[in-house]
Design a protein around this motif. Structure first.
Motif, short mmCIF file in Angstrom:
data_model
loop_
_atom_site.label_atom_id
_atom_site.label_comp_id
_atom_site.label_asym_id
_atom_site.label_seq_id
_atom_site.Cartn_x
_atom_site.Cartn_y
_atom_site.Cartn_z
N UNK A 45 0.26 -1.12 -0.59
CA UNK A 45 -0.26 -0.47 -0.11
C UNK A 45 0.55 1.64 -0.07
N UNK A 46 2.13 0.89 0.49
CA UNK A 46 2.86 2.56 0.91
C UNK A 46 3.73 2.65 -0.14
N UNK A 47 4.21 1.70 -0.92
CA UNK A 47 5.11 1.96 -1.99
C UNK A 47 4.25 1.99 -3.17
N UNK A 48 3.14 1.96 -3.35
CA UNK A 48 2.08 1.44 -4.64
C UNK A 48 1.51 2.96 -4.78
N UNK A 49 1.70 3.49 -3.92
CA UNK A 49 0.34 5.02 -3.65
C UNK A 49 0.93 5.98 -3.00
N UNK A 50 2.36 6.50 -2.98
CA UNK A 50 2.23 7.89 -2.19
C UNK A 50 2.40 8.55 -3.11
N UNK A 51 1.14 9.85 -2.52
CA UNK A 51 0.68 11.28 -2.90
C UNK A 51 1.36 12.04 -3.67
N UNK A 52 1.22 12.08 -4.42
CA UNK A 52 0.32 12.59 -5.32
C UNK A 52 0.18 10.99 -6.64
#
Lengths: 95, 324
Positions: free
Chosen positions: B57-64
């Protein structure tokens, strides 16, 4: 002072990621770079299957394996697994 | 339940669009990222993904930025299965009211071992008991890696982590790994499978079977982690394969409660002499380095004993006992 604060309608909807990650290049993380030997390659297509970064692509038009150095992090899994020994890891930037 | 006859060829798979794209910020040589890519290659149509908190979750969606090409919802550590239930229930209601344009939408829940073995098990147990139609994918890297390698219910015996450090007296984690897939079989759900990223074809077929299952399906994927297991980044697939060859992580599936060994593991049931010793697997990972000190040598024998015990129990369940 209150006038400078934004109301809930003005702030962006929380936590919506709106840019594709393909705009964020991870290729500059690498120390070692995979070099593909097309002569030795048997095109078994194992390497595109086991690349964590989808950085090995199959070019459908000329039927070749292509490395995308913009995203390759240089982990070396492809070189370690290649059954034909067609991938070599070399230090980025030459000797 | 009918089993799928889908046998993907390598060409068909590499030509399929990436739904989990490049540009995610997982470590070099990340095992879980390979698992996610492979599972997303097995999708059969419109899919909604929900992801528990964890490495992926952390690595795939680092805003934005987002690496997902499908509708994706992040949820907390404990409730990814509850979230998937809600999505599935909403899809069902929309379909009943005629507000769904698609014939079928698959729901996949991804969670790591922390979000499954420890924190998420209550929601998972509830969701499968209610019989929601979704595929739960557990990518197992055997500790809480993204918060700094803390031990989880999945960490194997003898592994050194930051909360079970190996010292002069204690040889790393003292407890054994929880047999989570067997716990899910005990819920009497229609489909449970274990898979390894070293065998992509087997993994893809199992993921597709899980998606085609009417009702809850559970998949346990073995995904080595170079950072936490402390090995060279190029060895991820090698270790994943060794896990199967030493039978510490055998591949099997249950369809309606019937155990079946997968071919990759069946070979070691038919030819037990080809089964490898666990010490080679432990030696490759520096989280087990202390076990090779004379003081802790006995721990390796204990681990081997436990592996053999679990393997023999599995063979009995698959009606493949070695004496036959």
């Amino acid at each position: 002072m209150n006038k400078t604060l934004k109301g809930w309608k003005d702030i962006p909807i929380a936590g919506v990621c709106w840019k594709p990650a393909t705009q964020y290049l991870t290729g500059d993380w690498k120390t070692f770079k995979p070099i593909h030997d097309a002569e030795k390659c048997t095109k078994c297509l194992l390497c595109p299957m086991i690349c964590p970064d989808s950085a090995i692509k199959w070019n459908q038009t000329n039927e070749e394996i292509e490395f995308d150095y913009d995203f390759c992090k240089g982990c070396g899994i492809c070189a370690n697994e290649c059954p034909a020994d067609a991938i070599k890891m070399v230090r980025e930037g030459g000797e | 339940m009918t089993t799928t006859s889908w046998k993907p060829t390598a060409k068909e798979i590499v030509e399929k669009a990436e739904l989990f794209t490049s540009g995610h910020r997982a470590c070099a040589g990340c095992g879980p990222a390979i698992a996610l890519r492979q599972v997303m290659k097995a999708t059969r149509g419109p899919t909604i993904v929900t992801n528990a908190t964890g490495c992926m979750e952390v690595v795939s969606t680092i805003y934005p930025y987002t690496a997902w090409k499908v509708p994706w919802i992040h949820t907390a550590f404990e409730n990814v299965a509850a979230n998937a239930s809600g999505i599935e229930a909403a899809l069902k209601a929309m379909k009943r009211k005629g507000r769904l344009a698609h014939e079928n939408i698959d729901v996949i829940a991804f969670a790591g071992d922390g979000g499954t073995f420890d924190i998420g098990i209550q929601a998972l147990s509830g969701a499968v008991e209610r019989g929601h139609d979704f595929l739960y994918v557990l990518y197992d890297n055997e500790a809480y890696m993204n918060t700094g390698i803390q031990r989880s219910g999945s960490t194997p015996h003898g592994a050194s982590t930051t909360t079970s450090p190996a010292g002069r007296v204690i040889p790393g984690k003292l407890q054994y790994k929880k047999p989570i897939a067997d716990i899910m079989v005990a819920h009497e759900i229609p489909y449970v499978a274990t898979a390894s990223i070293a065998y992509w074809q087997d993994l893809l077929v199992k993921a597709r079977r899980g998606l085609e299952t009417e009702g809850p399906a559970f998949m346990h994927i073995f995904t080595p982690c170079p950072r936490g297991w402390r090995y060279d980044t190029s060895k991820t697939i090698e270790i994943a394969r060794l896990g199967v060859e030493t039978c510490i992580f055998p591949l099997w599936e249950t369809i309606d409660g019937e155990y079946n060994l997968s071919p990759q593991s069946k070979i070691f049931a038919l030819k037990p002499e080809r089964k490898k010793k666990i010490s080679g697997y432990l030696k490759m990972q520096r989280r087990f380095k202390h076990l090779f000190r004379p003081k802790f040598k006995h721990v390796i024998d204990e681990i081997q004993h436990r592996v053999d015990e679990r393997w023999n129990r599995l063979l009995k369940r698959c009606n493949m006992t070695q004496s036959d």
